[in-house]
Write an enzyme that holds these catalytic residues in place. Structure first.
Site, PDB file in Angstrom:
ATOM      1  CE  LYS A  81      -3.780   1.762   2.994  1.00  0.00           C
ATOM      2  NZ  LYS A  81      -4.493   1.493   4.267  1.00  0.00           N
ATOM      3  CB  SER A 156      -7.916   3.148   3.365  1.00  0.00           C
ATOM      4  OG  SER A 156      -7.018   2.554   4.285  1.00  0.00           O
ATOM      5  CB  SER A 180      -7.964   0.454   6.343  1.00  0.00           C
ATOM      6  OG  SER A 180      -8.718   1.632   6.281  1.00  0.00           O
TER       7      SER A 180
END
Lengths: 489, 97
Positions: A81, A156, A180
């Site tokens: 990420k 996320s 997330s």
């Protein structure tokens, strides 16, 4: 070497690397072909580092040939990420304010995976600064759900989830502040883990809410998730909130079964979507069939989790994001004096959701409101911890849905921030309490054919029991690794 | 609840956000909606409950006071929007007297 290389688990690839049936370079080339063919549609990556991937893979092949493999998984690629700081590779947190920031160091998670020999495929998309549940708050573009391109992959860590679900990479790292990792894993039909707070270093994570943020692995199998977490977890002197004790071994005994385990079912947590409710009920029955004893537990404070979370997380964020001042790094906009320069840089660089949370957090911490909002939220946090402790007096694990519904449509919740926040209702209590949780696929909802996630919640540092239960469930369900468990693209 | 415009302006100033007129109007509505949801916890009896700021018990963590290598100056400055003579350059901070 066959075309289904992209669908093999990291553990299977490691076995084939060890047996000399495949090279790290072969694996890397397959993933590059796969990303070329599909990532235009999915948009999982913000930045593919193909050159780095090829160089890392070639170096891995050389090590293995010399008998110097750094770990069992040396040569199995991983994605990060884009909130993990990577030396020499832009790290943006999907924010325009960090669009061209090239960090001078690696996050601990990244350096440990590099020490384990994992080549890097690239940096995946996210909601800006991890604030969101759909990746639609990315400052660059939204990612899409490989199961249905009109749906969000969750967030996320939606880019990492979509990449793993679509066969772009066997496993990837995300971060979980309020769900997330688990929520996008659930919406994308894969495994996602939120490890015990302090068990894995936050060093080199671009900070959102420091008392809640944790790195967590996303993978297509429970065993892979455990192996990736094991590689990076454990004490780190560079993170002052890191637990000094040794992290437990997650892989020994993972196949030990759940005979006799006591699992609590959260009676307050009922999915709003019928098909999700059905799949979760089936999951509970499966756990019972596998030998666990189920009992209802009541966690009354959990209904206040969202309220507390959406005061605490923005409060911490408003403080953490004060560092973006246009002076040392990041975007600078013109301004006559330093205050004007900072305020215009921040207005230009931050997206709508980030501004909303900074405003909310600043408000909740401001004179006259601190006790009423932030102070009360911190007390609710105590109630949540107490409720969990009470429940764990009678049970070993807690099971509940990960999300109230399957993946929602792009644009469906963007105009209503509160509706988006409520998507995290089953996941935020774990971040507030600090204990561990995993989301694993529980099949597809009959009405829309989209994945449903089962959440298994463990006591702090009791990840071995959590992984054992998740593994038993996964093996019995037979979804992971089967054609049913793969989206068609 | 309602949040008046002056409160939005005040908070935006504290947060160093040069929000547009339209953003300020929208913020008034959205913050009120989110805080309305949080009103539920206002009604809870939380007297005598200790606040939790952190999920794990924390002590100060000390390290030996030893000199170790740090980032070279040029690396530390490499991402700065503007530098001058090995320093971060910023707009005027102090008024002329």
């Amino acid at each position: 070497m066959s075309e289904d290389t992209i669908w093999k688990s990291a553990t299977q690839l490691a076995r084939e690397l060890d047996a000399g049936e495949v090279s790290a370079t072969d694996i890397a080339e397959h993933l590059i072909v796969r990303a070329d063919a599909t990532d235009d549609k999915i948009k999982a990556y913000l930045n593919r580092t193909d050159d780095r991937l090829r160089a890392d893979a070639a170096a891995s092949d050389e090590r293995r040939a010399a008998g110097e493999a750094r770990s069992r998984y040396d040569g199995v690629p991983v994605g990060y990420k884009d909130i993990f700081v990577t030396r020499g590779v832009t790290s943006t947190a999907a924010s325009r304010i960090l669009e061209s920031w090239v960090p001078p160091y690696d996050a601990t998670v990244v350096s440990r995976c590099t020490e384990g020999g994992l080549p890097m495929t690239g940096k995946t998309n996210l909601d800006e600064f991890a604030m969101g549940s759909s990746t639609e708050n990315s400052g660059f573009f939204p990612s899409r759900n490989p199961w249905d391109l009109d749906k969000v992959p969750g967030g996320s860590s939606g880019g990492s989830a979509a990449a793993v679900a679509a066969g772009l990479v066997p496993w990837a790292w995300g971060t979980d502040t309020g769900g997330s990792v688990r929520q996008p894993a659930s919406l994308s039909g894969i495994v996602g883990v939120n490890p015990t707070y302090g068990s894995i270093s936050r060093y080199g994570l671009i900070a959102f809410a420091s008392s809640l943020d944790r790195p967590g692995p996303l993978a297509r199998t429970v065993e892979d998730a455990a192996a990736l977490l094991q590689m990076a977890a454990g004490h780190d002197p560079l993170d002052s909130t890191s637990i000094p004790d040794e992290y437990p071994n997650l892989l020994d005994g993972i196949d030990g079964g759940i005979e006799g385990l006591r699992i609590g079912i959260v009676k307050e947590f009922v999915p709003t979507q019928e098909g999700v409710r059905q799949k979760i009920d089936e999951a509970y029955a499966r756990l019972e069939k596998l030998g666990a004893s189920l009992q209802e537990v009541s966690l009354p404070s959990f209904e206040h989790g969202i309220s507390a979370y959406y005061l605490i997380a923005p409060a911490e964020a408003s403080s953490n994001l004060a560092r973006y001042d246009g002076v040392r790094y990041g975007r600078r906009a013109p301004g006559a004096d330093i205050v004007a320069m900072t305020a215009s840089s921040r207005d230009e660089g931050f997206g709508a959701e980030v501004k909303r949370r900074i405003m909310l957090g600043t408000y909740a911490l401001s004179a006259g409101y601190y006790d009423a909002y932030y102070g009360k939220a911190q007390k609710v946090r105590t109630l949540i911890i107490q409720d969990l402790a009470r429940a764990y007096a009678d049970v070993d694990l807690i099971a509940c849905p990960t999300t109230p519904t399957t993946a929602f449509a792009l644009g469906e919740k963007t105009s209503d921030p509160l509706a988006m926040y409520l998507n995290d209702i089953f996941t935020v209590p774990v971040n507030l309490a600090g204990n561990a949780a995993i989301s694993i696929p529980a099949g597809l909802a009959p009405e829309d054919g989209l994945p449903v996630g089962l959440q298994i919640v463990a006591k702090s540092l009791d990840e071995p029991t959590m992984f054992r239960a998740a593994y038993a469930f996964e093996q019995d369900l037979g979804f992971a690794g089967s054609p049913e468990g793969r989206p068609e693209l | 609840m309602t949040i008046d415009r002056a409160a939005v302006d005040h908070v935006a100033r504290l947060a160093r956000l040069d929000l547009s007129e339209e953003e300020r109007e929208r913020m008034q509505v959205e913050l009120a909606a989110i805080l309305d949801h949080a009103e539920k916890i206002q009604a809870l009896d939380l007297d005598g409950i200790e606040p939790t700021s952190h999920a794990i018990p924390l002590r100060n963590v000390m390290r030996p006071d030893e000199v170790t290598p740090s980032l070279p100056q040029e690396v530390a400055l490499a991402n700065a929007p503007e530098t001058e003579d090995g320093r971060f350059r910023v707009p005027r901070i102090i008024e002329d007297s």
